[in-house]
Design a protein around this motif. Structure first.
Motif, PDB file in Angstrom:
ATOM      1  N   UNK A 194     -13.704  15.141  13.518  1.00 15.87           N
ATOM      2  CA  UNK A 194     -12.666  16.332  13.178  1.00 15.87           C
ATOM      3  C   UNK A 194     -12.383  17.097  14.559  1.00 15.87           C
ATOM      4  N   UNK A 195     -13.441  17.233  15.365  1.00 14.33           N
ATOM      5  CA  UNK A 195     -13.417  17.966  16.935  1.00 14.33           C
ATOM      6  C   UNK A 195     -12.536  17.152  17.573  1.00 14.33           C
ATOM      7  N   UNK A 196     -12.267  15.804  17.696  1.00 13.96           N
ATOM      8  CA  UNK A 196     -11.413  15.177  18.310  1.00 13.96           C
ATOM      9  C   UNK A 196     -10.002  15.099  17.850  1.00 13.96           C
ATOM     10  N   UNK A 197     -10.026  15.109  16.396  1.00 18.57           N
ATOM     11  CA  UNK A 197      -8.298  15.354  15.849  1.00 18.57           C
ATOM     12  C   UNK A 197      -7.920  16.389  16.251  1.00 18.57           C
ATOM     13  N   UNK A 198      -8.723  17.743  16.220  1.00 20.76           N
ATOM     14  CA  UNK A 198      -8.329  19.191  16.588  1.00 20.76           C
ATOM     15  C   UNK A 198      -7.790  18.924  18.152  1.00 20.76           C
ATOM     16  N   UNK A 199      -8.437  18.465  19.085  1.00 19.54           N
ATOM     17  CA  UNK A 199      -8.183  18.208  20.504  1.00 19.54           C
ATOM     18  C   UNK A 199      -6.925  17.418  20.591  1.00 19.54           C
ATOM     19  N   UNK A 200      -7.011  16.493  19.864  1.00 20.25           N
ATOM     20  CA  UNK A 200      -5.523  15.510  20.118  1.00 20.25           C
ATOM     21  C   UNK A 200      -4.470  16.156  19.529  1.00 20.25           C
ATOM     22  N   UNK A 201      -4.526  17.036  18.585  1.00 17.54           N
ATOM     23  CA  UNK A 201      -3.497  17.790  17.992  1.00 17.54           C
ATOM     24  C   UNK A 201      -2.928  18.876  19.139  1.00 17.54           C
ATOM     25  N   UNK A 202      -3.787  19.387  19.634  1.00 17.14           N
ATOM     26  CA  UNK A 202      -3.560  20.397  20.780  1.00 17.14           C
ATOM     27  C   UNK A 202      -2.733  19.609  21.989  1.00 17.14           C
ATOM     28  N   UNK A 203      -3.088  18.355  22.262  1.00 17.37           N
ATOM     29  CA  UNK A 203      -2.805  17.554  23.218  1.00 17.37           C
ATOM     30  C   UNK A 203      -1.382  16.922  23.205  1.00 17.37           C
ATOM     31  N   UNK A 204      -1.357  16.638  21.907  1.00 16.01           N
ATOM     32  CA  UNK A 204       0.010  15.597  21.568  1.00 16.01           C
ATOM     33  C   UNK A 204       1.423  16.471  22.026  1.00 16.01           C
ATOM     34  N   UNK A 205       1.914  15.833  22.948  1.00 12.53           N
ATOM     35  CA  UNK A 205       3.311  16.214  23.392  1.00 12.53           C
ATOM     36  C   UNK A 205       4.547  16.181  22.602  1.00 12.53           C
ATOM     37  N   UNK A 206       4.917  17.309  22.095  1.00 10.59           N
ATOM     38  CA  UNK A 206       6.096  17.638  21.218  1.00 10.59           C
ATOM     39  C   UNK A 206       7.349  17.000  22.034  1.00 10.59           C
ATOM     40  N   UNK A 207       8.221  16.544  21.312  1.00 17.12           N
ATOM     41  CA  UNK A 207       9.570  16.390  21.724  1.00 17.12           C
ATOM     42  C   UNK A 207       9.670  14.804  22.091  1.00 17.12           C
ATOM     43  N   UNK A 208       8.420  13.969  22.108  1.00 19.87           N
ATOM     44  CA  UNK A 208       8.689  12.550  22.529  1.00 19.87           C
ATOM     45  C   UNK A 208       8.555  11.883  20.976  1.00 19.87           C
ATOM     46  N   UNK A 209       9.720  11.262  20.696  1.00 19.01           N
ATOM     47  CA  UNK A 209       9.520  10.628  19.329  1.00 19.01           C
ATOM     48  C   UNK A 209       8.966   8.913  19.688  1.00 19.01           C
ATOM     49  N   UNK A 210       7.622   8.876  19.449  1.00 17.16           N
ATOM     50  CA  UNK A 210       7.203   7.684  19.655  1.00 17.16           C
ATOM     51  C   UNK A 210       7.463   6.621  18.847  1.00 17.16           C
ATOM     52  N   UNK A 211       8.036   5.460  19.169  1.00 18.30           N
ATOM     53  CA  UNK A 211       8.338   4.398  18.493  1.00 18.30           C
ATOM     54  C   UNK A 211       7.600   3.094  19.014  1.00 18.30           C
ATOM     55  N   UNK A 212       6.666   2.344  18.386  1.00 20.00           N
ATOM     56  CA  UNK A 212       5.959   1.444  18.813  1.00 20.00           C
ATOM     57  C   UNK A 212       6.951   0.299  19.588  1.00 20.00           C
ATOM     58  N   UNK A 213       8.114   0.261  19.154  1.00 20.69           N
ATOM     59  CA  UNK A 213       9.218  -0.839  19.924  1.00 20.69           C
ATOM     60  C   UNK A 213      10.107  -0.065  20.931  1.00 20.69           C
ATOM     61  N   UNK A 214       9.942   1.285  21.086  1.00 19.33           N
ATOM     62  CA  UNK A 214      10.636   2.032  21.947  1.00 19.33           C
ATOM     63  C   UNK A 214      10.643   2.239  23.285  1.00 19.33           C
ATOM     64  N   UNK A 215       9.448   1.413  23.662  1.00 17.76           N
ATOM     65  CA  UNK A 215       9.263   1.537  25.092  1.00 17.76           C
ATOM     66  C   UNK A 215      10.443   1.592  26.317  1.00 17.76           C
TER      67      UNK A 215
END
Length: 175
Positions: free
Chosen positions: A134-155
């Motif tokens: 849960x602590x890691x998930x909270x940290x990852x939520x804070x770190x996730x950069x908004x505005x980048x729509x990740x698509x596994x095939x979109x590199x």
């Protein structure tokens, strides 16, 4: 782990390209790009998030393992040159994450390489995928950069978008 109110989403560091890391043409060897990226990220995580990967593995009996890299070499990094490396979390779920890493020239205006590293959180003793705490998930939520729509095939699309963004920024400064 660091105080979430002070987390830097896109840490940046500078590194000199060393002679020993270059090929006969004085260009950073392709395999060394990975080392530069991963070492920069490790330093940034320790500095900005107070997260020691060895300690995390010991405390949670789990760690991230790289499952895939997408790497685009756009411009050579030359011996003696200072490169600028920025990294950011662009996707995560219960047991996976994707970190985007960009290598730019010293002034940050020209993109030299882009790397996506896909990682899975696994138990150290068994290598079996496990969920983030849960602590890691909270940290990852804070770190996730908004505005980048990740698509596994979109590199490739992401690389094109970054190049256009930097080109617009350069031409905007010249006006």
């Amino acid at each position: 782990m660091a105080d979430s109110s002070a987390l830097v989403r896109t840490p940046e560091t500078s590194h000199r390209v060393y002679f020993q890391d270059c090929d006969m043409l004085g260009h950073l060897n392709n395999a060394r790009f990975l080392d530069y990226f991963l070492n920069a990220r490790e330093e940034q995580v320790a500095q900005h998030y107070a997260l020691n990967m060895g300690q995390l593995a010991r405390e949670q009996n789990a760690s991230w393992v790289i499952t895939k890299h997408h790497l685009s070499y756009l411009r050579p990094a030359r011996q003696g040159e200072i490169v600028h490396i920025r990294t950011q979390l662009i996707h995560f779920d219960n047991s996976n994450l994707v970190v985007e890493m960009q290598m730019l020239n010293e002034d940050g205006q020209k993109l030299k390489a882009v790397l996506w590293s896909e990682m899975t959180f696994v138990k150290v003793d068994s290598g079996v995928r496990t969920d983030h705490s849960d602590d890691l998930m909270d940290m990852l939520e804070q770190l996730d950069v908004e505005g980048i729509d990740y698509d596994p095939d979109g590199f490739d699309d992401r690389v094109r978008a970054l190049r256009k963004e930097l080109k617009r920024a350069r031409s905007g400064e010249q006006e």
